[in-house]
Design a protein around this motif. Structure first.
Motif, short mmCIF file in Angstrom:
data_model
loop_
_atom_site.label_atom_id
_atom_site.label_comp_id
_atom_site.label_asym_id
_atom_site.label_seq_id
_atom_site.Cartn_x
_atom_site.Cartn_y
_atom_site.Cartn_z
N PHE A 200 0.81 -1.21 0.00
CA PHE A 200 0.00 0.00 0.00
C PHE A 200 0.85 1.27 0.00
CE2 PHE A 200 -2.84 -3.17 1.93
CZ PHE A 200 -3.94 -3.04 1.10
N GLY A 201 2.17 1.11 0.06
CA GLY A 201 3.05 2.27 0.08
C GLY A 201 3.36 2.73 1.50
N PRO A 202 4.29 3.66 1.65
CA PRO A 202 4.68 4.11 2.99
C PRO A 202 3.57 4.92 3.66
CG PRO A 202 5.76 5.45 1.32
CD PRO A 202 5.07 4.33 0.60
N PRO A 203 3.44 4.79 4.98
CA PRO A 203 2.44 5.58 5.69
C PRO A 203 2.91 7.03 5.83
CG PRO A 203 3.74 4.33 7.25
CD PRO A 203 4.18 3.89 5.89
N TYR A 230 -2.86 15.52 25.90
CA TYR A 230 -2.63 16.24 24.66
C TYR A 230 -1.17 16.63 24.43
CZ TYR A 230 -7.66 16.37 24.90
OH TYR A 230 -8.98 16.00 25.00
N VAL A 231 -0.30 16.19 25.32
CA VAL A 231 1.14 16.40 25.11
C VAL A 231 1.63 15.35 24.11
CG1 VAL A 231 3.41 16.36 26.19
CG2 VAL A 231 1.47 17.32 27.42
N GLN A 232 2.34 15.80 23.07
CA GLN A 232 2.82 14.86 22.07
C GLN A 232 3.94 14.00 22.66
OE1 GLN A 232 3.72 16.46 18.17
NE2 GLN A 232 5.18 14.83 17.75
N ARG A 233 3.80 12.70 22.46
CA ARG A 233 4.81 11.76 22.94
C ARG A 233 5.26 10.89 21.78
NH1 ARG A 233 0.91 12.48 26.80
NH2 ARG A 233 1.66 12.93 28.92
N GLU A 234 6.54 10.62 21.69
CA GLU A 234 7.05 9.82 20.58
C GLU A 234 8.10 8.84 21.08
OE1 GLU A 234 8.76 12.60 17.79
OE2 GLU A 234 10.74 12.43 18.72
N LEU A 235 8.35 7.85 20.25
CA LEU A 235 9.40 6.87 20.51
C LEU A 235 10.25 6.75 19.26
CD1 LEU A 235 10.70 4.61 22.24
CD2 LEU A 235 9.01 3.04 21.26
N ALA A 279 9.09 -4.56 15.03
CA ALA A 279 8.08 -3.93 14.18
C ALA A 279 8.61 -2.64 13.57
CB ALA A 279 6.81 -3.65 15.00
N MET A 280 9.27 -1.81 14.38
CA MET A 280 9.79 -0.55 13.86
C MET A 280 10.87 -0.80 12.82
SD MET A 280 9.83 1.90 17.26
CE MET A 280 10.11 3.43 16.35
N ASP A 281 11.74 -1.77 13.07
CA ASP A 281 12.83 -2.06 12.14
C ASP A 281 12.30 -2.63 10.83
OD1 ASP A 281 15.28 -2.57 10.98
OD2 ASP A 281 15.77 -4.27 12.27
N LEU A 282 11.48 -3.67 10.91
CA LEU A 282 11.04 -4.36 9.70
C LEU A 282 10.05 -3.54 8.88
CD1 LEU A 282 10.76 -7.91 11.28
CD2 LEU A 282 12.40 -7.18 9.56
N PHE A 283 9.32 -2.64 9.52
CA PHE A 283 8.45 -1.73 8.77
C PHE A 283 9.14 -0.43 8.39
CE2 PHE A 283 5.12 -4.50 10.42
CZ PHE A 283 4.22 -4.54 9.36
N GLY A 284 10.42 -0.29 8.74
CA GLY A 284 11.19 0.89 8.35
C GLY A 284 10.76 2.15 9.06
N VAL A 285 10.41 2.04 10.33
CA VAL A 285 9.91 3.18 11.10
C VAL A 285 11.03 3.76 11.96
CG1 VAL A 285 8.26 3.91 12.86
CG2 VAL A 285 7.60 2.18 11.17
N GLU A 286 11.35 5.04 11.74
CA GLU A 286 12.38 5.69 12.54
C GLU A 286 11.81 6.27 13.83
OE1 GLU A 286 15.55 5.54 12.02
OE2 GLU A 286 15.28 4.44 10.13
#
Length: 310
Positions: A200-203, A230-235, A279-286
């Motif tokens: 489906f292409g990259p998200p 509502y504070v943005q949190r990321e990994l 999941a992050m590695d194999l889906f190419g998620v930084e």
């Protein structure tokens, strides 16, 4: 109206009470939870034993009392992978129904993924574009991708943090060979599904829900829960990759001392981190963003949509 969602999950039984009506954002009014760890109460034959069923019924009674105390008008009870996959699931559901009056709806893994995706879509809105949503539970990993409210692809894998910890990591801290074996297993399972989504292409945006991802983000430096929804949190994957070997060398008690890690979830954190990293590695998620809404909110939103269409 005041709605209650009773979530019989692999780790906890959680009653979430919200004030809601069609077209409005559900507002949390009360939360009642009990650690049950059904995924770890299965016997050698894959059945939930008598003590586990007794405990489940007791906890459901407690949740029903809490729902009554809080004035819940409509209760939406459901169960996920631990009950779904138990060899004696039908008997467990019958006992719960007979002794509590609660008819648990058993969600399929794909339904879990789709409802969680709906919650993430409503949280981030249409401007988020194509979403890839990841959710690590106690019994399974859910993955969904799409541009609408219904995902184009959805999958559920038996890679929950509780399940993997019980089956693969007996030591405290775990033996390095066991960690490597689990890492290989997780990556093999995740890799099998990548092609289903990559066509489906990259998200445009990658988001994650669940306690596991929230705790991993917290130890990697994300804002505390006390700072609000509502504070943005990321990994970031780079941060996670640095934490995995550290978690592998820690005892459960040492993990419980980390910021944002609860004592009840500390034992599962390494397995959850291995799943998240794979999941992050194999889906190419930084990097991914943490979504405060997940399956329970998806169930509420679907119910409100149904009310609005009637």
């Amino acid at each position: 109206m005041r709605l209650g969602v009773l979530d019989v999950g692999s780790n906890t039984v959680h009653l979430l009470v919200v004030d809601a009506h069609p077209g409005a954002c559900p507002l949390p009014a009360h939360s009642h939870k009990a650690e049950l760890r059904l995924a770890q109460l299965l016997d050698d034959d894959g059945a939930i034993g008598p003590q586990g069923v007794d405990r489940l019924i007791s906890v459901v009674h407690e949740a029903l009392q809490a729902a009554e105390d809080k004035g819940v008008e409509d209760l939406l009870p459901f169960a996920t992978s631990a009950v779904r996959e138990a060899r004696n699931a039908d008997d467990v559901l019958a006992r719960v129904r007979t002794e509590t009056g609660v008819e648990l709806q058993v969600l399929t893994g794909e339904e879990e993924a789709r409802l969680t995706f709906l919650a993430a879509r409503r949280w981030f809105g249409w401007s988020a574009g194509k979403l890839l949503v990841l959710d690590i539970g106690g019994g399974s990993l859910e993955i969904a991708y799409g541009i609408d409210e219904e995902p184009d692809a959805a999958a559920s894998l038996p890679l929950g943090a509780g399940r993997l910890t019980a089956g693969w990591l007996p030591g405290d801290p775990p033996a390095p060979d066991d960690v490597r074996a689990l890492r290989r297993h997780v990556r093999t399972e995740v890799a099998r599904t990548v092609g289903e989504f990559s066509r489906f292409g990259p998200p445009d945006r990658v988001v994650a829900t669940s306690k596991t991802f929230k705790q991993l983000a917290r130890i990697a430096g994300a804002a505390r829960s006390a700072e609000g929804l509502y504070v943005q949190r990321e990994l970031k994957r780079e941060s996670l990759e640095g934490w995995v070997p550290r978690l592998a060398g820690m005892t459960e008690a040492e993990r419980a001392e980390l910021p944002g890690v609860s004592e009840g979830r500390a034992g599962q954190l390494l397995a959850g981190a291995l799943v998240a990293e794979a999941a992050m590695d194999l889906f190419g998620v930084e990097r991914l963003e943490i979504c405060p809404w997940a399956l329970r909110e998806g169930v509420i939103l679907r119910r409100l949509d149904h009310m609005e269409s009637v």
